[in-house]
Design a protein around this motif. Structure first.
Motif, PDB file in Angstrom:
ATOM      1  N   ASN A  99      40.828  42.088  41.491  1.00 22.20           N
ATOM      2  CA  ASN A  99      39.394  42.358  41.086  1.00 22.20           C
ATOM      3  C   ASN A  99      38.422  41.192  40.621  1.00 22.20           C
ATOM      4  O   ASN A  99      37.153  41.216  41.173  1.00 22.20           O
ATOM      5  CB  ASN A  99      39.457  43.166  39.648  1.00 22.20           C
ATOM      6  N   GLU A 100      38.919  40.110  40.130  1.00 25.62           N
ATOM      7  CA  GLU A 100      38.241  38.813  39.881  1.00 25.62           C
ATOM      8  C   GLU A 100      37.805  38.249  41.342  1.00 25.62           C
ATOM      9  O   GLU A 100      36.573  37.834  41.413  1.00 25.62           O
ATOM     10  CB  GLU A 100      39.342  37.906  39.279  1.00 25.62           C
ATOM     11  N   VAL A 101      38.681  38.200  42.208  1.00 21.87           N
ATOM     12  CA  VAL A 101      38.224  37.908  43.608  1.00 21.87           C
ATOM     13  C   VAL A 101      37.289  38.501  44.466  1.00 21.87           C
ATOM     14  O   VAL A 101      36.206  38.076  44.809  1.00 21.87           O
ATOM     15  CB  VAL A 101      39.164  37.947  44.457  1.00 21.87           C
ATOM     16  N   THR A 102      37.196  40.099  44.124  1.00 19.60           N
ATOM     17  CA  THR A 102      36.163  40.965  44.699  1.00 19.60           C
ATOM     18  C   THR A 102      34.891  40.577  44.083  1.00 19.60           C
ATOM     19  O   THR A 102      33.766  40.457  44.592  1.00 19.60           O
ATOM     20  CB  THR A 102      36.683  42.475  44.378  1.00 19.60           C
ATOM     21  N   GLU A 103      34.817  40.477  42.678  1.00 18.98           N
ATOM     22  CA  GLU A 103      33.587  39.837  41.884  1.00 18.98           C
ATOM     23  C   GLU A 103      33.093  38.776  42.310  1.00 18.98           C
ATOM     24  O   GLU A 103      31.744  38.779  42.427  1.00 18.98           O
ATOM     25  CB  GLU A 103      34.130  40.029  40.423  1.00 18.98           C
ATOM     26  N   LEU A 104      34.000  37.584  42.749  1.00 17.93           N
ATOM     27  CA  LEU A 104      33.348  36.404  43.124  1.00 17.93           C
ATOM     28  C   LEU A 104      32.503  36.648  44.451  1.00 17.93           C
ATOM     29  O   LEU A 104      31.696  35.978  44.938  1.00 17.93           O
ATOM     30  CB  LEU A 104      34.457  35.473  43.308  1.00 17.93           C
ATOM     31  N   PHE A 105      33.276  37.393  45.438  1.00 19.88           N
ATOM     32  CA  PHE A 105      32.784  37.765  46.601  1.00 19.88           C
ATOM     33  C   PHE A 105      31.196  38.499  46.504  1.00 19.88           C
ATOM     34  O   PHE A 105      30.346  38.244  47.165  1.00 19.88           O
ATOM     35  CB  PHE A 105      33.758  38.437  47.520  1.00 19.88           C
TER      36      PHE A 105
END
Length: 355
Positions: free
Chosen positions: A27-33
């Motif tokens: 979820n954190e990676v998706t938010e960064l993207f």
């Protein structure tokens, strides 16, 4: 059921990370993207500043590269006369290593871009155009004072060949593009339609989720050996377009011939053996009008320093008749044919295939 994942701890001991932690990091990676994509939509270069750790060399490099990519996409959209209205990443985590505030993540991302032309109504659903680009990433993350930051990132950038592009002379090109009508391909021949269907199914990370983001295993993946674009284009013509193999253009259990696997050799074989003919060759400014002659099942070859280094297959056209392509290497699904390749030093071969 709780799924457990084993990762290496910095002290070389083993510990367990449960599925909820994997979901949290995903979820954190998706938010960064998503933050990066929103910055492109808003044309706000400063919006991504805080998601990179610029106290590290690799974090700074990753940040500077992303800024260059954003500038290119903004420049291309101005040349094209389009506005991006949505950019949505689908992130699939392949592996995670680390603990607490430091993680190393391997993932694939299928990013869907939606755009409209300046002189078309956004409210008309038929005027919203879509393409997808698939990329594989290795990302290092650190949590600094409650904020997740990228400290290092590696991926094959689909726009890398245009990141040093000078501003495109956009006015006359944009005027021409905006004046073009929709092109109807509903009466394609069976062989062309079959070639397009194959190209859509096996374009890897950019393909529809139902196909598993995979290549056709029968033909392997030559990306680690220099590129898979010609291998994919050959598959499209053989499996989809029903062209027969020859002693020169062939793939068997031992691998593929040079004309099957090498972009320049593939282009030469197709033209010299009468299976295709050249529509136009030259820089973007010289050939962009001729590109409207391309039909689904044709192909575009991209030349650098006097040699063709990439092949894309035409799979359709957008609401202004602008040709769209599929390919491997950095996986593309229905992407505008010049996007990522409009450096002035690049020449295009627009090739009509004789089905």
């Amino acid at each position: 059921m709780i799924f457990l994942y084993y990762f290496s701890h910095p002290t070389n001991t083993k510990f367990l990370v449960d599925a909820s932690d994997k979901e949290k990091i995903a979820n954190e990676v998706t938010e960064l993207f998503q933050i990066r994509n929103k910055a492109i939509l808003m044309q706000d270069l400063e919006a991504i500043d805080y998601i990179y750790d610029k106290n590290t060399k690799y974090g700074t490099w990753a940040y500077n590269h992303e800024i260059k990519k954003m500038k290119y996409l903004i420049n291309w959209s101005e040349k094209q006369g389009v506005k991006f209205v949505d950019i949505v990443p689908m992130v699939v985590i392949r592996s995670i290593k680390g603990s607490n505030n430091y993680y190393s993540v391997n993932l694939i991302c299928s990013t869907e871009y939606k755009y409209v032309y300046e002189n078309e109504e956004l409210g008309d659903g038929n005027k919203v155009n879509m393409f997808r680009i698939g990329t594989a990433h290795s990302v290092k993350l650190a949590n600094k004072d409650g904020i997740w930051q990228i400290t290092k990132e590696w991926y094959t950038d689909p726009f890398a060949d245009s990141l040093n592009l000078e501003n495109i002379k956009a006015d006359s090109i944009k005027k021409y593009i905006l004046s073009q009508p929709y092109r109807d391909f509903s009466n394609l021949s069976k062989r062309r339609s079959s070639a397009v269907a194959y190209a859509d199914k096996y374009c890897g990370i950019a393909s529809d989720e139902e196909f598993g983001f995979k290549y056709n295993k029968k033909y392997g993946d030559y990306n680690p050996l220099g590129g898979d674009c010609a291998n994919f284009a050959s598959q499209i013509l053989f499996e989809g377009g029903k062209f027969k193999k020859t002693s020169t253009w062939n793939f068997d259990g031992g691998g593929g011939s040079k004309a099957w696997l090498n972009a320049n050799a593939f282009k030469d074989f197709m033209i010299n053996n009468g299976r295709a003919s050249l529509i136009a060759r030259g820089t973007y400014e010289k050939v962009y009008k001729a590109a409207y002659k391309l039909k689904p099942g044709d192909f575009v070859a991209y030349e650098k320093n006097g040699k063709v280094v990439h092949i894309s297959t035409v799979t359709g056209a957008d609401s202004k008749g602008y040709s769209l392509v599929n390919c491997h290497n950095t996986d593309r699904y229905r992407v505008p044919w010049d996007l990522g390749w409009s450096n002035r030093k690049i020449k295009f071969w627009l090739v009509h295939v004789h089905y």
